[in-house]
Design a protein around this motif. Structure first.
Motif, PDB file in Angstrom:
ATOM      1  N   UNK A   1       1.087  -1.260  -0.144  1.00 30.62           N
ATOM      2  CA  UNK A   1      -0.002  -0.169  -0.059  1.00 30.62           C
ATOM      3  C   UNK A   1       0.987   1.162  -0.038  1.00 30.62           C
ATOM      4  N   UNK A   2       0.948   2.118  -1.074  1.00 27.29           N
ATOM      5  CA  UNK A   2       1.900   2.977  -1.160  1.00 27.29           C
ATOM      6  C   UNK A   2       1.961   4.141  -0.075  1.00 27.29           C
ATOM      7  N   UNK A   3       0.523   4.265   0.439  1.00 24.94           N
ATOM      8  CA  UNK A   3       0.632   5.549   1.218  1.00 24.94           C
ATOM      9  C   UNK A   3      -0.720   5.338   2.184  1.00 24.94           C
ATOM     10  N   UNK A   4      -0.587   5.656   3.476  1.00 27.58           N
ATOM     11  CA  UNK A   4      -1.682   5.593   4.316  1.00 27.58           C
ATOM     12  C   UNK A   4      -1.421   7.039   4.972  1.00 27.58           C
ATOM     13  N   UNK A   5      -2.504   7.900   5.343  1.00 28.32           N
ATOM     14  CA  UNK A   5      -2.562   9.112   5.931  1.00 28.32           C
ATOM     15  C   UNK A   5      -3.581   9.095   7.259  1.00 28.32           C
TER      16      UNK A   5
ATOM     17  N   UNK B   1      -4.269  16.319  -0.198  1.00 26.95           N
ATOM     18  CA  UNK B   1      -3.369  16.917  -1.078  1.00 26.95           C
ATOM     19  C   UNK B   1      -1.925  15.944  -0.918  1.00 26.95           C
ATOM     20  N   UNK B   2      -1.654  15.401   0.356  1.00 30.63           N
ATOM     21  CA  UNK B   2      -0.618  14.769   0.504  1.00 30.63           C
ATOM     22  C   UNK B   2      -0.808  13.389  -0.233  1.00 30.63           C
ATOM     23  N   UNK B   3      -1.902  12.928  -0.607  1.00 27.90           N
ATOM     24  CA  UNK B   3      -2.276  11.627  -1.413  1.00 27.90           C
ATOM     25  C   UNK B   3      -2.067  12.065  -2.883  1.00 27.90           C
ATOM     26  N   UNK B   4      -2.615  13.177  -3.226  1.00 30.58           N
ATOM     27  CA  UNK B   4      -2.347  13.380  -4.489  1.00 30.58           C
ATOM     28  C   UNK B   4      -0.880  13.503  -4.989  1.00 30.58           C
ATOM     29  N   UNK B   5      -0.217  14.387  -4.056  1.00 32.84           N
ATOM     30  CA  UNK B   5       1.059  14.589  -4.413  1.00 32.84           C
ATOM     31  C   UNK B   5       1.987  13.434  -4.583  1.00 32.84           C
ATOM     32  N   UNK B   6       1.714  12.555  -3.643  1.00 33.88           N
ATOM     33  CA  UNK B   6       2.538  11.140  -3.658  1.00 33.88           C
ATOM     34  C   UNK B   6       2.194  10.440  -4.781  1.00 33.88           C
ATOM     35  N   UNK B   7       1.301  10.943  -5.854  1.00 38.34           N
ATOM     36  CA  UNK B   7       1.124  10.207  -7.108  1.00 38.34           C
ATOM     37  C   UNK B   7      -0.201   9.094  -7.072  1.00 38.34           C
ATOM     38  N   UNK B   8      -0.894   9.188  -5.874  1.00 36.83           N
ATOM     39  CA  UNK B   8      -2.026   8.197  -6.012  1.00 36.83           C
ATOM     40  C   UNK B   8      -2.976   8.345  -7.026  1.00 36.83           C
TER      41      UNK B   8
END
Length: 311
Positions: A191-195, A228-235
């Motif tokens: 899972x690339x990112x969790x916020x 924004x953090x999710x979008x910036x990380x390319x999700x």
């Protein structure tokens, strides 16, 4: 000895609620042992991201699904998405006796998320206690698999309740729901990112005549930072964990009603014309878990989102 070790290594383990959840969902279930045995990397974490956002251009599909957030990844993958980002409500250290919510418990139980709360020294000692027969601790500190780019544990970086910047976790590994002793991580996936959003605690937020307006602004800033953090990380897919409701609306000390919270999510994702943050994603899924049909609170949340997003 494990309890003393954990409490000395991180202030999170001095919280009864977090400590109990860690033992019940990570240690007693052999998840921690499986992670160490397979040398699963420690997730990277940070508090703020910078940079531009690449938009897909097309209007995304927004849906409400009665699946757990981690199961939502398979749903969006079936609709052409390759990089998912998960937003969930994380525990507040200011409420040490408040139980962790289902979605955070799931991360403790199914991913390498709990490793982030232990320092390199603590992980080495835990390995010697949990895997003495393998003498695993002898090579523990030298293992590049742990990726200790973050010095120490999350203790120093963890957000305060109500902080605009939440907790960004990168490169989580999700374990299969049924661990096999011989191959504990054979079917694991990334899972690339969790916020983690840590909403304000009632009584600690804005006060005065404009309390409601200020609370809404504070919550909106948190949601905007998460998106924004999710979008910036390319999700290209956004999963919002709602097994007990929208983040910030389900602990009995809410500073915002769930209808207002739904409006905030719609405002943030739709954004101003021509620059809508939702255009960064192909799929936006609010994941309500498997018990949504029997919960009036979750049905009410779904109705609020349908109104806010005009679904």
């Amino acid at each position: 000895s494990i309890l003393r070790l954990l409490k000395a290594g991180s202030k999170h383990f001095r919280s009864y609620a977090f400590r109990s959840a860690f033992f019940a969902h990570c240690l007693d279930t052999n998840v921690l042992k499986a992670l160490m045995c397979a040398r699963v990397a420690v997730p990277r974490w940070q508090r703020r991201v910078t940079g531009g956002v690449a938009c897909c251009g097309a209007e995304p599909a927004v849906s409400l699904q009665n699946v757990q957030a981690l199961e939502g990844e398979a749903f969006v993958a079936g609709h052409g998405c390759v990089t998912s980002g998960l937003i969930f409500e994380a525990h507040a250290l200011e409420e040490p006796d408040s139980p962790l919510l289902i979605d955070e418990l799931l991360l403790l139980e199914r991913t390498n998320y709990p490793l982030a709360y232990t320092s390199k020294e603590v992980r080495s000692k835990l390995a010697s206690l949990l895997l003495p027969q393998l003498h695993y601790h002898a090579s523990f500190n030298q293992s590049e698999h742990w990726g200790d780019c973050n010095d120490g544990s999350l203790a120093e970086s963890y957000p305060n309740a109500g902080d605009e910047d939440g907790l960004i976790l990168l490169d989580l590994w999700v374990l299969p729901s049924d661990l096999e002793e011989d191959h504990p991580t054979a079917a694991s996936w990334r899972l690339p990112l969790a916020y983690g959003v840590v909403p304000a605690v009632k009584g600690m937020g804005p006060v005065g005549q404009e309390t409601a307006l200020l609370s809404r602004r504070q919550y909106k800033a948190q949601v905007a930072s998460a998106v924004r953090s999710t979008a910036v990380n390319g999700c290209d897919a956004l999963l919002v964990a709602c097994s007990t409701g929208l983040p910030g609306t389900s602990r009995g000390r809410e500073v915002l009603s769930l209808e207002e919270a739904a409006e905030v999510w719609a405002e943030v994702l739709h954004g101003p014309k021509g620059g809508a943050p939702d255009r960064c994603f192909k799929q936006i899924v609010f994941c309500f878990g498997r018990g949504a049909g029997s919960s009036e609170w979750l049905r009410r949340t779904q109705r609020a989102l349908m109104v806010a997003f005009e679904l």
